[in-house]
Design an enzyme around this catalytic site. Sequence first.
Site, PDB file in Angstrom:
ATOM      1  N   HIS A  30       0.835  -1.207   0.000  1.00  0.00           N
ATOM      2  CA  HIS A  30       0.000   0.000   0.000  1.00  0.00           C
ATOM      3  C   HIS A  30       0.872   1.261   0.000  1.00  0.00           C
ATOM      4  CE1 HIS A  30      -3.642  -2.294   1.952  1.00  0.00           C
ATOM      5  NE2 HIS A  30      -3.094  -2.956   0.951  1.00  0.00           N
TER       6      HIS A  30
HETATM    7  C1  FAD Z   1       0.681  -9.359   0.143  1.00  0.00           C
HETATM    8  C2  FAD Z   1      -0.188  -8.287  -0.439  1.00  0.00           C
HETATM    9  C3  FAD Z   1      -1.562  -8.310  -0.238  1.00  0.00           C
HETATM   10  C4  FAD Z   1      -2.379  -7.317  -0.765  1.00  0.00           C
HETATM   11  N1  FAD Z   1      -3.718  -7.363  -0.527  1.00  0.00           N
HETATM   12  C5  FAD Z   1      -4.510  -6.368  -0.954  1.00  0.00           C
HETATM   13  C6  FAD Z   1      -5.914  -6.358  -0.647  1.00  0.00           C
HETATM   14  O1  FAD Z   1      -6.439  -7.263  -0.012  1.00  0.00           O
HETATM   15  N2  FAD Z   1      -6.664  -5.328  -1.100  1.00  0.00           N
HETATM   16  C7  FAD Z   1      -6.125  -4.310  -1.829  1.00  0.00           C
HETATM   17  O2  FAD Z   1      -6.866  -3.397  -2.204  1.00  0.00           O
HETATM   18  N3  FAD Z   1      -4.813  -4.298  -2.140  1.00  0.00           N
HETATM   19  C8  FAD Z   1      -3.994  -5.293  -1.715  1.00  0.00           C
HETATM   20  N4  FAD Z   1      -2.651  -5.279  -2.028  1.00  0.00           N
HETATM   21  C9  FAD Z   1      -2.141  -4.201  -2.894  1.00  0.00           C
HETATM   22  C10 FAD Z   1      -2.242  -4.575  -4.364  1.00  0.00           C
HETATM   23  O3  FAD Z   1      -1.444  -5.700  -4.610  1.00  0.00           O
HETATM   24  C11 FAD Z   1      -1.797  -3.417  -5.244  1.00  0.00           C
HETATM   25  O4  FAD Z   1      -2.510  -2.248  -4.924  1.00  0.00           O
HETATM   26  C12 FAD Z   1      -2.023  -3.682  -6.744  1.00  0.00           C
HETATM   27  O5  FAD Z   1      -1.569  -4.949  -7.103  1.00  0.00           O
HETATM   28  C13 FAD Z   1      -1.338  -2.624  -7.573  1.00  0.00           C
HETATM   29  O6  FAD Z   1      -1.528  -2.865  -8.936  1.00  0.00           O
HETATM   30  P1  FAD Z   1      -0.549  -2.243 -10.014  1.00  0.00           P
HETATM   31  O7  FAD Z   1      -1.008  -2.667 -11.335  1.00  0.00           O
HETATM   32  O8  FAD Z   1      -0.399  -0.783  -9.763  1.00  0.00           O
HETATM   33  O9  FAD Z   1       0.875  -2.886  -9.668  1.00  0.00           O
HETATM   34  P2  FAD Z   1       1.365  -4.405  -9.904  1.00  0.00           P
HETATM   35  O10 FAD Z   1       0.229  -5.338  -9.939  1.00  0.00           O
HETATM   36  O11 FAD Z   1       2.443  -4.681  -8.954  1.00  0.00           O
HETATM   37  O12 FAD Z   1       1.944  -4.357 -11.374  1.00  0.00           O
HETATM   38  C14 FAD Z   1       3.113  -3.660 -11.687  1.00  0.00           C
HETATM   39  C15 FAD Z   1       3.909  -4.485 -12.674  1.00  0.00           C
HETATM   40  O13 FAD Z   1       4.936  -3.680 -13.235  1.00  0.00           O
HETATM   41  C16 FAD Z   1       6.083  -4.484 -13.400  1.00  0.00           C
HETATM   42  N5  FAD Z   1       7.249  -3.588 -13.466  1.00  0.00           N
HETATM   43  C17 FAD Z   1       7.762  -2.832 -12.454  1.00  0.00           C
HETATM   44  N6  FAD Z   1       8.844  -2.164 -12.883  1.00  0.00           N
HETATM   45  C18 FAD Z   1       9.029  -2.504 -14.190  1.00  0.00           C
HETATM   46  C19 FAD Z   1       9.980  -2.124 -15.179  1.00  0.00           C
HETATM   47  N7  FAD Z   1      10.961  -1.253 -14.909  1.00  0.00           N
HETATM   48  N8  FAD Z   1       9.864  -2.672 -16.414  1.00  0.00           N
HETATM   49  C20 FAD Z   1       8.875  -3.557 -16.708  1.00  0.00           C
HETATM   50  N9  FAD Z   1       7.942  -3.935 -15.800  1.00  0.00           N
HETATM   51  C21 FAD Z   1       8.012  -3.407 -14.565  1.00  0.00           C
HETATM   52  C22 FAD Z   1       6.075  -5.369 -12.204  1.00  0.00           C
HETATM   53  O14 FAD Z   1       6.866  -6.524 -12.407  1.00  0.00           O
HETATM   54  C23 FAD Z   1       4.600  -5.682 -12.051  1.00  0.00           C
HETATM   55  O15 FAD Z   1       4.234  -6.838 -12.752  1.00  0.00           O
HETATM   56  C24 FAD Z   1      -1.816  -6.270  -1.517  1.00  0.00           C
HETATM   57  C25 FAD Z   1      -0.435  -6.247  -1.727  1.00  0.00           C
HETATM   58  C26 FAD Z   1       0.375  -7.229  -1.196  1.00  0.00           C
HETATM   59  C27 FAD Z   1       1.856  -7.150  -1.411  1.00  0.00           C
END
Ligand code: FAD
Lengths: 280, 581
Positions: free
Chosen positions: B502
């Site tokens: 978060h």
């Molecule tokens: C253990 C855990 C439990 C959670 N539980 C909850 C919950 O119950 N409820 C909730 O609301 N939220 C929860 N979260 C938070 C939630 O996981 C995130 O808010 C959400 O996944 C964010 O989505 P995103 O697409 O922004 O990032 P991500 O899903 O992390 O996607 C980002 C992607 O970008 C890629 N990336 C990064 N840098 C680069 C680069 N330089 N080049 C190429 N690719 C790159 C990464 O590898 C990743 O695949 C939890 C998080 C964790 C760690």
Amino acid sequence: MAETQDPKKPGSNMSRRNFLKNTGLVAGGLIGGGLFGGLITNQMKKPANNGKKPAATANHDMDARTFFSRTDDFETLSAATERLYPEDKNGPGAIALSVPYFIDRQLAGDWGSNAHEYMKGPFPQNQESAYYENQSKDQNKQGPNADVQTPTPTPRYQTRMNRGEIFREGVKTLQDVANTKHKKKFAELEGEQMDAILTDFEEGKIRMNGIDSIAFFNLLLQTTVEGAYADPVYGGNRDMAGWKMKEYPGPRMGYLGQIEDEEFAVMKQESLRDYQDMWG
Amino acid sequence: MAKKLEKVDVVVVGSGWAGGVVSAEVAKAGYKVVTLERGKPVDRQDYIGVKDELRYTDRYEMMQNLAPETITSRNTLEEEALPVRTRNEMMAGTDLGGGSVHWAGATYRWRPIDFQFRTKTVERYGEKKIPEGMISRDWGITYEEMDPYYDKWEKTAGISGEEDPLGEKRSNPWPNPPMKESPAVKLFKETTKKMGYHPYQVASANLSQSYTNPDGETIAQCMFCSFCTQYGCDFGAKSDPLVTVIPTAVKTGNCEIRTHSLVRRVLHENGKATGVMYVDLRTGLEYIQPADVVVLGAFSFTNNRLLLLSKIGKPYDPVKRTGVIGRNFNGQFNITFLGARGFFEDKKFNLFMGAGALGGALSDFAGDNFDHSDVDFINGGGIEIRQYGHGPIATNKVPRGTKQWGPEFKDKSLHYTNRSLVVWYTPAVMSWWHNYTSLDPTYTDEFGDPLLRITNKYTDHDKAMAKFGIEKCTEIMEKMGADIVDPDEIPEEFDHIYDGGHYAGGVSMGEDPATSAVNNYLQLWDMENLFVVGGSAFPQFGGHHPTATIGALSYRASEGIIKYLKEPKLLTQPKKAAAKA
Ligand SMILES: Cc1cc2nc3c(=O)[nH]c(=O)nc-3n(C[C@H](O)[C@H](O)[C@H](O)COP(=O)(O)OP(=O)(O)OC[C@H]3O[C@@H](n4cnc5c(N)ncnc54)[C@H](O)[C@@H]3O)c2cc1C
Ligand code: SF4
């Protein structure tokens, strides 16, 4: 307390076919065309343990050291883990659970050599490491997701040593202290003497090179708990006796049919091996 | 020399909810998309037979490998930041689907006060209520305007929920009914109802029934298998990008996903992005992917870092208080999710059973649902009980004062394994002038590029909120009948542990380019063909879990990107903010 063996309940000892039937995965139509379908035909049709895998037996050949080369070091480690997690009326302690072998194997692998950790310098805290490594002594981590974390302290890691090196240094220091204080090997001390030394480590009273003794103590405690309760595939939790004491059943398909039950469910332990066999 | 590839309409960095939603929507609209993901390709089959607590929960199998790259962290401007070295201290997703695969699935909408923080606070309590140094503000979008985007994401994900009696108006109910109730959750709900509160079942991305979403993707029913948070789902029952937006994007024929592709720079010329430079991590070869529109959906840390490394936008300077990139960093860390742990002598719960988002919640102390005239903080948070399905390594909690090892620890930790519950407060986190991101002057990644540096410290406001939450949770736990109740202690300072995903802000949205980096389509003010999508856009953190809001913003951004592809221009006009912050 009920022995939950009702076949309608997926958490109990049941075949994958019953599991699928009873959880509605078949009835829900997913088997036929849905994404679960492909999965099941690909992964689940095969009979469990088709003879290509060796049978799982209690194989004590695996109880050999691949990290600690000296018997003395390993005996020190073993004695220390047993003080942290002793045999008692509940059941076996760390040694009987094979915790020392678990730790040895963890240190020999990529966790022990910090393969996934950032290990680039500089390490400005290395000499006066105490401040950072003392910082977080709380039993429980906090923050989102904290409740599923190991309840051991997580000091900020700022040493150039990897975990294997910390353990070597720590075990050696345990022996040195035993020798200075009592002119004996650590493993030969009385229980209270060992506890007093371990307490000094826990409280940061022992001087170690490149790391605070608290950090070593925390790592020792964390790995001891892990060795008692990790899946037996890692060499600890011998005969799933750690799980038995904890009334923990091991991995299961799920508890869809039991999640609302008021009664506590006592189940037979099954391991990751059993779980994977079920998928074929 | 980097090899230049054929130009596409849109290049998307990251394949979690943010990158995945954008890839699917833009590809569905007929544009050619390349999605770059640094991790390996995975699908549900990679998560079969992984019910292994040591490997996933304690060794962080699904988290970013920190050996080549991490972040650094410090509390104040005067300190030297130190690297966050171990996965014990840092959870960030990697691999296809990112952190959005190993998430737990607890789902909440944020509230009107989150989106119009300044306006609503001043309206009800006057300007004086906002303390010196707090730079929380309006987002430039209202709850009413967010509702259709929330609705869209909730339908894609098939969220299974029960109406929050104190929630805002929704245009549609949750697409699926709530999950089943375990006895522990029931106890929480019955107790808090008697106390006059308004409990409800946590809305969940662990589906209560099998469901086909509007894109035609089917998500299975949750089995309550207990290996959920920090794991991928072996039943395809946890809504994540792997079972929804990624297959949707691919089946259009317009989206190519390249894994093992680490993006290192956004390339630009004359104020326009021209594409990205990335490395194939298997070969080490460098590529340039040109595109008309560049989208960063690579989680907060990479979104911030790529802008700073690529010298795009004006970096925030906390001393002069100018610039925007890195400003408004915020997140939920060890001063949030505090409450009370209860130990029960005569009750035993099946705590090894559960699911990531199985739980009960109440919103009586969330947002502006209660009067803040007499408290020394603004905004609030949910109160939750969760039943994740506890592993035996994690479940060794003992009453405070018990020795942490030896016979007493062993006996008590075994005794309380299935007799201990926790209730916690998930408060909003405000933004402060001194919390921000920048590039580290010392530590570098495997290519020699500076790491991202976080500067974050707590304020009296954070502590007041935490104290309030602990008191409320303690009272609830006592009423639930626990024999021993241990209220959490308020930490003195941020402990540099990035646990739970978060973390947000730094590329924050707003109406005034003097204080915000992106507009309400997440389009960069300073580079109109660059969209930065994800929690990085939060000007401050709301009082509930973030991902539904990230999903909603991703749909909003997709709409903007498609608009921009049709008619390239700045999609909203900047406004000078009426007041500071
Ligand atoms: C253990 C855990 C439990 C959670 N539980 C909850 C919950 O119950 N409820 C909730 O609301 N939220 C929860 N979260 C938070 C939630 O996981 C995130 O808010 C959400 O996944 C964010 O989505 P995103 O697409 O922004 O990032 P991500 O899903 O992390 O996607 C980002 C992607 O970008 C890629 N990336 C990064 N840098 C680069 C680069 N330089 N080049 C190429 N690719 C790159 C990464 O590898 C990743 O695949 C939890 C998080 C964790 C760690
Ligand atoms: S608890 Fe449910 S959603 Fe979570 S991994 Fe298990 S089956 Fe999937």
